[in-house]
Design an enzyme around this catalytic site. Structure first.
Site, short mmCIF file in Angstrom:
data_model
loop_
_atom_site.label_atom_id
_atom_site.label_comp_id
_atom_site.label_asym_id
_atom_site.label_seq_id
_atom_site.Cartn_x
_atom_site.Cartn_y
_atom_site.Cartn_z
CE LYS A 184 -6.01 0.87 -13.27
NZ LYS A 184 -5.15 0.01 -14.12
CE LYS A 226 -4.19 -6.44 -15.40
NZ LYS A 226 -4.27 -5.06 -15.93
#
Length: 319
Positions: free
Chosen positions: A105, A203
């Site tokens: 991230k 997802k």
């Protein structure tokens, strides 16, 4: 159907091992159906409309028969949150035994991003993926990624900018993965991703389940990577099944369970792989859960309102 769903709901509050996505607990609702367990866990700030696909995914897992599995185990990547000290980064990376790929991230501070990448490389991760979560403008993305790729080889960058127009303007030398651009679209089938992304991030929960994720992959005709939406082990099971059914060789972002201090089950990482297996949630057997009736009522009302929003929108539930 809604009363049947509400009758089976159990809610759990799962503490995290590290700050991830700005939260230190993950609340999830589990529904029980004839096919097993389904997870409904849109983040607490999500409204009814955005939560509809999550509910469909939970209903699918609990009530539907799915296509045959093709893989018995799925290679997974490590996930490194935006931590700012090397000791913490090394500890988190140690939770992913045998993993060769890491998703990092980034996006808040370039110097910290570079340090985080260097820590992952020092921990012998061969492949580096970056996830910006749409935080940059096109100009910032070009400048920052130029600086990063001067020092590091990057497999791909996930959602460097938030809009299709910005993504099309990038013209990067590394592949772009689309995540939010797909799952937050009002109609993910209607958007034109031409020239904007090279790979789709699937997802399963926010896209509405396994069958709908497969339909989206076929519709957009792009390579795909499967990842989680930081679900419990119940939701991760559904993601593992999607990766198995699609027969995907690329590492999947389905090992985020290690970021939870408590979970409803365990998907062990063995030599960088997770076996595709059913989870019987430990909380269902009374080991953990929410003893707060007001919180349980809040989740039941959320499911009721989401179901009603889906009915108004003409959703055909996967049951």
């Amino acid at each position: 159907m809604i009363e049947e769903l509400l009758a089976s709901v159990q809610v759990f509050s799962l503490p995290t091992r590290t700050n991830f996505r700005g939260i230190n607990t993950r609340e999830v609702a589990i529904i029980i159906g004839p096919n097993g367990y389904g997870e409904f866990s849109p983040f607490l700030e999500y409204g009814e409309v955005e939560s509809i696909p999550w509910l469909n995914s939970a209903i699918e897992a609990a009530y539907s028969e799915l296509p045959a599995l093709k893989l018995n185990e799925i290679e997974v990547n490590a996930t490194l949150p935006e931590v700012t000290d090397e000791a913490t980064a090394r500890e988190i990376l140690s939770w992913y035994p045998g993993c060769k790929t890491v998703k990092i991230k980034i996006g808040s501070n370039l110097d910290e991003d570079l340090a985080r990448i260097s820590w992952a490389k020092a921990a012998n991760f061969e492949n580096v993926r970056l996830d910006v979560n749409g935080a940059w403008t096109a100009k910032e993305a070009k400048v920052n990624l130029s600086e990063i790729t001067r020092s590091f080889k990057i497999e791909y960058v996930e959602q460097p900018c938030s809009t299709i127009e910005e993504l099309r303007a990038l013209e990067l030398d590394i592949p772009i993965v689309g995540d939010e651009i797909l799952r937050k679209a009002r109609d993910p089938f209607a958007i034109d991703l031409t020239g904007a992304v090279d790979i789709l991030m699937l997802k399963v929960a926010p896209l509405g389940g396994i069958n709908r994720s497969m339909q989206l992959a076929e519709h957009h005709k792009l390579p795909v990577v499967v990842s989680s939406a930081f679900e419990s082990a119940v939701g991760i099971t559904h993601g593992l099944k999607l990766a198995s059914i699609l027969n995907i060789a690329k590492p999947a972002g389905l090992a985020t369970g290690v970021l939870l201090k408590e979970d409803l089950g365990v998907h062990p990482i063995i030599n960088g792989f997770i076996k595709v297996s059913e989870i019987i949630p430990s909380g269902i057997r009374g080991i953990s859960g929410i003893n707060n009736l007001a919180r349980l009522d809040w989740w039941r009302e959320r499911i009721r309102n989401t179901f009603a929003a889906g009915e108004r929108a003409g959703w055909k539930w996967s049951a």
